[in-house]
Design an enzyme around this catalytic site. Structure first.
Site, PDB file in Angstrom:
ATOM      1  N   ASP A 183       0.938  -0.872  -0.137  1.00 41.11           N
ATOM      2  CA  ASP A 183       0.517   0.103  -0.559  1.00 41.11           C
ATOM      3  C   ASP A 183       0.965   1.106  -0.105  1.00 41.11           C
ATOM      4  OD1 ASP A 183      -2.743   1.260   0.869  1.00 41.11           O
ATOM      5  OD2 ASP A 183      -1.242   2.402   1.828  1.00 41.11           O
ATOM      6  N   TYR A 189       3.194   9.457  -0.441  1.00 40.37           N
ATOM      7  CA  TYR A 189       3.988   9.592   0.469  1.00 40.37           C
ATOM      8  C   TYR A 189       5.185   9.482   0.094  1.00 40.37           C
ATOM      9  CZ  TYR A 189       0.185   6.469   1.900  1.00 40.37           C
ATOM     10  OH  TYR A 189      -0.734   5.689   3.551  1.00 40.37           O
ATOM     11  N   LYS A 243      -2.848   5.784  -4.086  1.00 40.61           N
ATOM     12  CA  LYS A 243      -4.312   5.983  -4.083  1.00 40.61           C
ATOM     13  C   LYS A 243      -3.860   7.961  -4.786  1.00 40.61           C
ATOM     14  CE  LYS A 243      -3.534   4.556   0.187  1.00 40.61           C
ATOM     15  NZ  LYS A 243      -2.231   4.273   0.662  1.00 40.61           N
ATOM     16  N   HIS A 299      -8.105   9.074  -1.741  1.00 38.64           N
ATOM     17  CA  HIS A 299      -7.233   9.335  -0.589  1.00 38.64           C
ATOM     18  C   HIS A 299      -7.783   9.760   1.191  1.00 38.64           C
ATOM     19  CE1 HIS A 299      -2.373   8.964   0.867  1.00 38.64           C
ATOM     20  NE2 HIS A 299      -2.920   9.246   2.015  1.00 38.64           N
TER      21      HIS A 299
HETATM   22  N1  LIG Z   1      -5.313   6.210   3.272  1.00 32.34           N
HETATM   23  C1  LIG Z   1      -4.823   6.970   4.336  1.00 32.34           C
HETATM   24  O1  LIG Z   1      -5.674   8.406   4.990  1.00 32.34           O
HETATM   25  C2  LIG Z   1      -3.714   6.395   5.632  1.00 32.34           C
HETATM   26  C3  LIG Z   1      -3.753   7.117   6.351  1.00 32.34           C
HETATM   27  C4  LIG Z   1      -2.714   6.047   7.053  1.00 32.34           C
HETATM   28  C5  LIG Z   1      -1.805   5.373   7.006  1.00 32.34           C
HETATM   29  N2  LIG Z   1      -2.274   4.485   5.672  1.00 32.34           N
HETATM   30  C6  LIG Z   1      -1.530   3.561   5.697  1.00 32.34           C
HETATM   31  O2  LIG Z   1      -1.780   2.134   6.632  1.00 32.34           O
HETATM   32  C7  LIG Z   1      -0.575   1.759   6.518  1.00 32.34           C
HETATM   33  C8  LIG Z   1      -0.265   1.726   8.305  1.00 32.34           C
HETATM   34  O3  LIG Z   1      -0.857   2.298   9.251  1.00 32.34           O
HETATM   35  P1  LIG Z   1       0.463   3.578   9.595  1.00 32.34           P
HETATM   36  O4  LIG Z   1       1.751   3.459   9.024  1.00 32.34           O
HETATM   37  O5  LIG Z   1       0.052   4.865   9.898  1.00 32.34           O
HETATM   38  O6  LIG Z   1       1.082   2.664  11.104  1.00 32.34           O
HETATM   39  P2  LIG Z   1       1.242   1.043  11.972  1.00 32.34           P
HETATM   40  O7  LIG Z   1       1.206   0.094  10.899  1.00 32.34           O
HETATM   41  O8  LIG Z   1      -0.120   0.911  12.689  1.00 32.34           O
HETATM   42  O9  LIG Z   1       2.210   1.611  12.383  1.00 32.34           O
HETATM   43  C9  LIG Z   1       3.730   1.560  12.343  1.00 32.34           C
HETATM   44  C10 LIG Z   1       4.311   2.454  13.421  1.00 32.34           C
HETATM   45  O10 LIG Z   1       4.215   0.900  14.328  1.00 32.34           O
HETATM   46  C11 LIG Z   1       5.498   0.306  14.663  1.00 32.34           C
HETATM   47  N3  LIG Z   1       5.499  -1.348  14.727  1.00 32.34           N
HETATM   48  C12 LIG Z   1       5.384  -1.750  13.461  1.00 32.34           C
HETATM   49  N4  LIG Z   1       4.960  -3.587  13.933  1.00 32.34           N
HETATM   50  C13 LIG Z   1       5.175  -3.388  15.184  1.00 32.34           C
HETATM   51  C14 LIG Z   1       5.416  -4.469  16.270  1.00 32.34           C
HETATM   52  N5  LIG Z   1       5.784  -5.179  15.678  1.00 32.34           N
HETATM   53  N6  LIG Z   1       5.306  -4.225  17.245  1.00 32.34           N
HETATM   54  C15 LIG Z   1       5.830  -2.740  17.534  1.00 32.34           C
HETATM   55  N7  LIG Z   1       6.119  -1.972  16.882  1.00 32.34           N
HETATM   56  C16 LIG Z   1       5.852  -1.512  15.727  1.00 32.34           C
HETATM   57  C17 LIG Z   1       6.309   1.021  13.280  1.00 32.34           C
HETATM   58  O11 LIG Z   1       7.375   1.039  13.750  1.00 32.34           O
HETATM   59  P3  LIG Z   1       9.180   0.512  12.535  1.00 32.34           P
HETATM   60  O12 LIG Z   1       8.877   1.232  11.346  1.00 32.34           O
HETATM   61  O13 LIG Z   1       9.810   1.378  13.426  1.00 32.34           O
HETATM   62  O14 LIG Z   1       9.285  -0.955  13.193  1.00 32.34           O
HETATM   63  C18 LIG Z   1       5.324   2.137  13.359  1.00 32.34           C
HETATM   64  O15 LIG Z   1       6.384   2.817  13.947  1.00 32.34           O
HETATM   65  C19 LIG Z   1       0.343   2.708   5.831  1.00 32.34           C
HETATM   66  O16 LIG Z   1       1.933   2.386   6.330  1.00 32.34           O
HETATM   67  C20 LIG Z   1      -0.324   3.140   5.036  1.00 32.34           C
HETATM   68  O17 LIG Z   1       0.116   2.580   4.137  1.00 32.34           O
HETATM   69  C21 LIG Z   1      -2.973   4.784   4.967  1.00 32.34           C
END
Ligand SMILES: NC(=O)c1ccc[n+]([C@@H]2O[C@H](COP(=O)([O-])OP(=O)(O)OC[C@H]3O[C@@H](n4cnc5c(N)ncnc54)[C@H](OP(=O)(O)O)[C@@H]3O)[C@@H](O)[C@H]2O)c1
Length: 274
Positions: free
Chosen positions: A43, A48, A73, A106
């Protein structure tokens, strides 16, 4: 790996890999690691600024394109019919692909009132066979209702912030009723407090799993698609190892009860940034 079947018949891995806040070069390394571990769905988004990095990893893998599921997106400033058609070509060119599997709006940015026109451009891309599926992100019920009334093709999914502290129950019910999957962004609450929650910790201990794995399992068992992000190789692997255990109904219920409608990100109907 579990797959879901979207409302247009397309199969999509229920667990994917997110790359928000990952720089271009690092995105290549992280996506390569994810593909090696077994992820097949990635994704990204124009905003990004790592579509090139993701594309490089795709080009350099031996996994066939058909096995991959790539999402990108259209950003808020590219909304509108003609802009969206152009933005899609630009994303493809940065990714080095001739199609993506899923193209998403988005944010609805309702103040600018362009998401219907944007979606109509996506319908054209879909009808022309340029993209395998189309959908939305951050749509609240009122925005979805408008699309369902004014457009022809149902979005296959709605990607929204979702984790145990923001369960999105009302939106999930609406989407289920209309055969639209919910895809959770920030499924791990951005590595936040939920991973230290006592209830989640005690369930994790019982299964000899980490709290992140338990939270991902909770999403999967709720029929939600998840796209956790990590740049840490051990976590990329950890987050994929969630298909060898199951939460009981009692455990699911205990996590359901943690909901406090608490967001990390903005409320979509009030987010009008371009
Ligand atoms: N459509 C939208 O508006 C929108 C908005 C936000 C996000 N997204 C998408 O959703 C994806 C995921 O959301 P997100 O990146 O916001 O947050 P997330 O996946 O909930 O969390 C990522 C964070 O958690 C840490 N992490 C990952 N696995 C872990 C584990 N097993 N134990 C402890 N900590 C862990 C990562 O650290 P490290 O990387 O340092 O390991 C990072 O800081 C995004 O990357 C993006 O593709 C979409």
């Amino acid at each position: 790996m579990d797959f879901v079947t979207l409302n247009n018949g397309l199969k999509m891995p229920q667990l994917g890999f997110g790359v928000w806040q990952v720089e271009n070069d690092q995105a290549t390394i992280a996506v390569k690691k994810a593909l090696e571990v077994g992820y097949r769905s990635i994704d990204t988004a124009m905003i990004y600024q790592n579509e090139e990095g993701v594309g490089k990893a795709i080009r350099e893998t031996e996994i066939s394109r058909e096995e991959l599921f790539i999402t990108t997106k259209v950003w808020n400033s590219d909304q509108g019919y003609e802009n969206t058609l152009r933005a899609y070509e630009e994303s493809l060119s940065r990714l080095g692909l001739d199609y993506v599997d899923l193209y998403l709006i988005h944010w609805p940015t309702p103040k600018f009132d362009q998401y219907v026109d944007t979606y109509k451009a996506m319908e054209k891309l879909y009808k022309d066979g340029r993209v395998k599926a189309i959908g939305v992100c951050n749509f609240e019920i009122e925005h979805l209702e408008r699309l369902l009334n004014e457009c022809e093709i149902k979005p296959v999914l709605n990607q929204v912030e979702c984790h145990p502290f923001l369960a999105q129950n009302e939106l999930k019910d609406f989407c289920a009723k209309h055969d639209i999957f919910v895809e959770a962004w920030s499924p791990l609450q951005q590595g936040g407090e939920v991973l230290k929650n006592e209830t989640v910790q005690s369930i994790a201990k019982k299964h000899n799993k980490t709290t992140a794995q338990v939270v991902l399992r909770w999403h999967l068992q709720n029929d939600t698609i998840v796209i956790p992000k990590s740049v840490t190789p051990s976590r990329i692997e950890e987050n994929f190892n969630v298909f060898d255990f199951e939460l009981s109904a009692v455990e699911m219920d205990a996590i359901n009860k943690l909901n406090r409608n608490e967001r990390k990100g903005p409320k979509p109907s009030e987010f009008n940034v371009r």
